[in-house]
Design a protein around this motif. Structure first.
Motif, PDB file in Angstrom:
ATOM      1  N   ARG A 102      91.232  33.240  50.875  1.00 35.87           N
ATOM      2  CA  ARG A 102      90.074  32.400  51.184  1.00 35.87           C
ATOM      3  C   ARG A 102      90.299  30.947  50.798  1.00 35.87           C
ATOM      4  O   ARG A 102      89.798  30.038  51.470  1.00 35.87           O
ATOM      5  N   GLN A 103      91.050  30.689  49.735  1.00 38.58           N
ATOM      6  CA  GLN A 103      91.229  29.329  49.253  1.00 38.58           C
ATOM      7  C   GLN A 103      92.137  28.515  50.155  1.00 38.58           C
ATOM      8  O   GLN A 103      91.900  27.321  50.368  1.00 38.58           O
ATOM      9  N   ALA A 104      93.187  29.116  50.687  1.00 39.17           N
ATOM     10  CA  ALA A 104      94.152  28.379  51.517  1.00 39.17           C
ATOM     11  C   ALA A 104      93.498  27.737  52.743  1.00 39.17           C
ATOM     12  O   ALA A 104      93.749  26.561  53.037  1.00 39.17           O
ATOM     13  N   PRO A 105      92.658  28.437  53.513  1.00 35.13           N
ATOM     14  CA  PRO A 105      91.993  27.762  54.648  1.00 35.13           C
ATOM     15  C   PRO A 105      91.063  26.637  54.227  1.00 35.13           C
ATOM     16  O   PRO A 105      90.916  25.645  54.947  1.00 35.13           O
ATOM     17  N   TYR A 106      90.438  26.770  53.058  1.00 40.09           N
ATOM     18  CA  TYR A 106      89.572  25.698  52.572  1.00 40.09           C
ATOM     19  C   TYR A 106      90.386  24.439  52.288  1.00 40.09           C
ATOM     20  O   TYR A 106      89.986  23.327  52.656  1.00 40.09           O
ATOM     21  N   VAL A 107      91.532  24.612  51.649  1.00 47.96           N
ATOM     22  CA  VAL A 107      92.428  23.486  51.396  1.00 47.96           C
ATOM     23  C   VAL A 107      92.952  22.932  52.725  1.00 47.96           C
ATOM     24  O   VAL A 107      93.109  21.712  52.882  1.00 47.96           O
ATOM     25  N   MET A 108      93.214  23.809  53.678  1.00 47.44           N
ATOM     26  CA  MET A 108      93.697  23.375  54.992  1.00 47.44           C
ATOM     27  C   MET A 108      92.718  22.419  55.658  1.00 47.44           C
ATOM     28  O   MET A 108      93.124  21.385  56.215  1.00 47.44           O
ATOM     29  N   VAL A 109      91.438  22.727  55.597  1.00 44.18           N
ATOM     30  CA  VAL A 109      90.436  21.878  56.238  1.00 44.18           C
ATOM     31  C   VAL A 109      90.395  20.504  55.575  1.00 44.18           C
ATOM     32  O   VAL A 109      90.299  19.468  56.255  1.00 44.18           O
ATOM     33  N   LEU A 110      90.484  20.469  54.250  1.00 43.90           N
ATOM     34  CA  LEU A 110      90.464  19.185  53.545  1.00 43.90           C
ATOM     35  C   LEU A 110      91.678  18.341  53.901  1.00 43.90           C
ATOM     36  O   LEU A 110      91.561  17.137  54.187  1.00 43.90           O
ATOM     37  N   TYR A 111      92.849  18.951  53.897  1.00 44.45           N
ATOM     38  CA  TYR A 111      94.052  18.201  54.255  1.00 44.45           C
ATOM     39  C   TYR A 111      94.045  17.804  55.727  1.00 44.45           C
ATOM     40  O   TYR A 111      94.529  16.724  56.093  1.00 44.45           O
ATOM     41  N   LEU A 112      93.520  18.661  56.575  1.00 38.30           N
ATOM     42  CA  LEU A 112      93.469  18.331  57.999  1.00 38.30           C
ATOM     43  C   LEU A 112      92.565  17.131  58.248  1.00 38.30           C
ATOM     44  O   LEU A 112      92.874  16.270  59.095  1.00 38.30           O
ATOM     45  N   ALA A 113      91.464  17.033  57.509  1.00 41.25           N
ATOM     46  CA  ALA A 113      90.594  15.857  57.635  1.00 41.25           C
ATOM     47  C   ALA A 113      91.322  14.597  57.187  1.00 41.25           C
ATOM     48  O   ALA A 113      91.187  13.536  57.808  1.00 41.25           O
ATOM     49  N   GLY A 114      92.109  14.695  56.111  1.00 42.00           N
ATOM     50  CA  GLY A 114      92.869  13.535  55.664  1.00 42.00           C
ATOM     51  C   GLY A 114      93.961  13.140  56.639  1.00 42.00           C
ATOM     52  O   GLY A 114      94.208  11.949  56.864  1.00 42.00           O
ATOM     53  N   ILE A 168      93.168  14.424  44.955  1.00 47.31           N
ATOM     54  CA  ILE A 168      92.302  14.470  43.772  1.00 47.31           C
ATOM     55  C   ILE A 168      91.128  15.409  44.019  1.00 47.31           C
ATOM     56  O   ILE A 168      90.756  16.220  43.147  1.00 47.31           O
ATOM     57  N   VAL A 169      90.528  15.317  45.199  1.00 45.81           N
ATOM     58  CA  VAL A 169      89.407  16.204  45.530  1.00 45.81           C
ATOM     59  C   VAL A 169      89.858  17.661  45.508  1.00 45.81           C
ATOM     60  O   VAL A 169      89.171  18.537  44.956  1.00 45.81           O
ATOM     61  N   ILE A 170      91.011  17.946  46.099  1.00 45.13           N
ATOM     62  CA  ILE A 170      91.510  19.320  46.133  1.00 45.13           C
ATOM     63  C   ILE A 170      91.821  19.810  44.722  1.00 45.13           C
ATOM     64  O   ILE A 170      91.563  20.980  44.387  1.00 45.13           O
ATOM     65  N   LEU A 171      92.352  18.952  43.879  1.00 50.09           N
ATOM     66  CA  LEU A 171      92.638  19.346  42.504  1.00 50.09           C
ATOM     67  C   LEU A 171      91.352  19.715  41.765  1.00 50.09           C
ATOM     68  O   LEU A 171      91.290  20.748  41.076  1.00 50.09           O
ATOM     69  N   VAL A 172      90.317  18.894  41.925  1.00 44.64           N
ATOM     70  CA  VAL A 172      89.044  19.181  41.261  1.00 44.64           C
ATOM     71  C   VAL A 172      88.440  20.476  41.791  1.00 44.64           C
ATOM     72  O   VAL A 172      87.984  21.341  41.024  1.00 44.64           O
ATOM     73  N   VAL A 173      88.440  20.634  43.109  1.00 51.27           N
ATOM     74  CA  VAL A 173      87.874  21.847  43.712  1.00 51.27           C
ATOM     75  C   VAL A 173      88.652  23.080  43.274  1.00 51.27           C
ATOM     76  O   VAL A 173      88.066  24.134  42.982  1.00 51.27           O
ATOM     77  N   PRO A 201      88.137  18.146  34.807  1.00 57.06           N
ATOM     78  CA  PRO A 201      88.558  17.635  36.130  1.00 57.06           C
ATOM     79  C   PRO A 201      87.494  16.790  36.803  1.00 57.06           C
ATOM     80  O   PRO A 201      87.814  15.849  37.534  1.00 57.06           O
ATOM     81  N   ILE A 202      86.202  17.122  36.572  1.00 52.53           N
ATOM     82  CA  ILE A 202      85.143  16.318  37.181  1.00 52.53           C
ATOM     83  C   ILE A 202      85.162  14.897  36.620  1.00 52.53           C
ATOM     84  O   ILE A 202      84.999  13.918  37.356  1.00 52.53           O
ATOM     85  N   SER A 203      85.380  14.767  35.322  1.00 55.97           N
ATOM     86  CA  SER A 203      85.450  13.442  34.708  1.00 55.97           C
ATOM     87  C   SER A 203      86.638  12.652  35.236  1.00 55.97           C
ATOM     88  O   SER A 203      86.548  11.447  35.500  1.00 55.97           O
ATOM     89  N   ILE A 204      87.771  13.339  35.413  1.00 59.38           N
ATOM     90  CA  ILE A 204      88.951  12.667  35.974  1.00 59.38           C
ATOM     91  C   ILE A 204      88.676  12.194  37.391  1.00 59.38           C
ATOM     92  O   ILE A 204      89.040  11.069  37.782  1.00 59.38           O
ATOM     93  N   PHE A 205      87.997  13.021  38.175  1.00 61.67           N
ATOM     94  CA  PHE A 205      87.670  12.641  39.557  1.00 61.67           C
ATOM     95  C   PHE A 205      86.748  11.429  39.584  1.00 61.67           C
ATOM     96  O   PHE A 205      86.967  10.480  40.362  1.00 61.67           O
ATOM     97  N   LEU A 206      85.703  11.437  38.753  1.00 70.17           N
ATOM     98  CA  LEU A 206      84.786  10.301  38.734  1.00 70.17           C
ATOM     99  C   LEU A 206      85.484   9.039  38.240  1.00 70.17           C
ATOM    100  O   LEU A 206      85.232   7.935  38.754  1.00 70.17           O
ATOM    101  N   TRP A 207      86.364   9.171  37.249  1.00 68.56           N
ATOM    102  CA  TRP A 207      87.091   8.006  36.754  1.00 68.56           C
ATOM    103  C   TRP A 207      87.985   7.418  37.838  1.00 68.56           C
ATOM    104  O   TRP A 207      88.050   6.188  38.013  1.00 68.56           O
TER     105      TRP A 207
END
Length: 331
Positions: A204-216, A252-257, A316-322
């Motif tokens: 389930r996680q791989a397709p979710y990452v795929m969509v994020l990278y595909l948008a980028g 960064i978004v994928i790392l946090v997610v 990770p959320i703090s790192i993302f916001l920073w």
């Protein structure tokens, strides 16, 4: 020679005055649009989070009131339950030292994160790169690969429970281990059940990452890729030296997610174990649920584990916001 600046016309001044003045209806609408989400956010996120922090310092079983006295100051009698009392940091000390499932749960969550980072994320990136090349039927492939993301984790757990069934499951049938003398219990064996669940979660996680990278990749400037090709870079060098660095915000978004998904893993374990704790499937989220809604109902200790999980998630959320605020300041 001095120049005189003429005043704006009266119509312009009236238009500006109308823009600055809000009617009572506008104030009510703005208050509702801002206030209702704020109240919901406070009621369902911040108040429970702060209450969990408070309860983590108490010894409360969910029955009776909570007194502000220390547990050591309350008289104890056999057979008479004590009300909730302040327990200090002893819950945290017990979690780190005397709770047998804590460190196995931490290790399993770390393993969950490692599999997501080393297997699901690269696999999702590979899917995105292939689909971004515009191969024939890419829409069909994208919809098919994205299908697991549209399913609930509970439904995914049921599907894979059928696949892992010892007698009638797809895997045991294919490898010829569906007889009573050579069955493989994928979900009941403590040495195999966690890895079996990691396959489900990665599916389930791989397709979710795929969509994020595909948008980028769709937002990437093709002129940069063409310039790299003109300079003599091969496709591998073009991706890792030109495309991938430009995808840093997506990374960064994928790392946090990925970190958050690995920490809140619960549904698959709950469906697999039918709500009962199984050896080899200790996770922090499962430990929180077992202590809060289980047979023991140690609300204070369960809240302690929840606070530990919250603190780990905030990193990770703090790192993302920073990173996000840093990019805004550099612009």
């Amino acid at each position: 020679m001095s120049q005189t600046v003429s005043a704006p016309p009266a119509a312009t001044r009236r238009r500006r005055r109308r823009l600055r003045t809000l009617s009572r209806r506008d104030v009510v609408v703005a208050t509702l649009m801002l206030g209702v989400p704020l109240l919901l956010d406070l009621a369902f996120i911040w108040v429970p989070a702060l209450a969990s922090v408070f309860l983590s310092f108490t010894k409360w079983t969910g029955v009776g009131s909570i007194t502000m006295k220390s547990c050591a100051d309350l008289p104890s009698a056999p057979g008479i339950p004590q009300p909730g009392c302040l327990y200090g940091v002893q819950n945290y000390h017990q979690a780190f030292t005397n709770y047998p499932d804590f460190w196995p749960a931490v290790r399993h969550n770390a393993l969950w994160l490692a599999v997501f980072l080393l297997l699901a994320t690269p696999l999702g990136m590979l899917f995105a790169v292939i689909l971004d090349r515009g191969i024939r039927g890419s829409r069909i492939y994208q919809s098919t690969l994205f299908l697991p993301v549209m399913l609930s984790l509970a439904l995914i757990g049921i599907i894979w429970e059928l696949i892992y069934s010892p007698n009638y499951g797809l895997i045991n049938t294919l490898i010829g281990h569906n007889h009573n003398d050579n069955l493989i219990d994928w979900l009941g064996n403590p040495r195999l059940n966690l890895w079996a669940l990691l396959v489900e979660a990665s599916w389930r996680q791989a397709p979710y990452v795929m969509v994020l990278y595909l948008a980028g990749l769709k937002a990437f400037d093709p002129a940069l890729r063409e310039a790299a090709v003109v300079d003599g870079a091969n496709p591998w060098q073009t991706f890792w030296r030109v495309v991938f660095p430009a995808l840093r915000p997506i990374n960064i978004v994928i790392l946090v997610v990925t970190v958050i998904e690995s920490l809140r893993a619960f549904d698959l374990v709950y469906i697999t174990s039918n709500g009962n704790p199984l050896r080899g499937l200790e996770l922090l989220s499962v430990a929180v649920t077992q202590n809060i809604v289980g047979e023991t109902q140690r609300i204070g200790f369960g809240s302690t584990l929840g606070v530990v999980l919250l603190v780990i998630s905030l990193v990770p959320i703090s790192i993302f916001l920073w990173q996000a605020f840093r990019r805004e300041e550099q612009r």
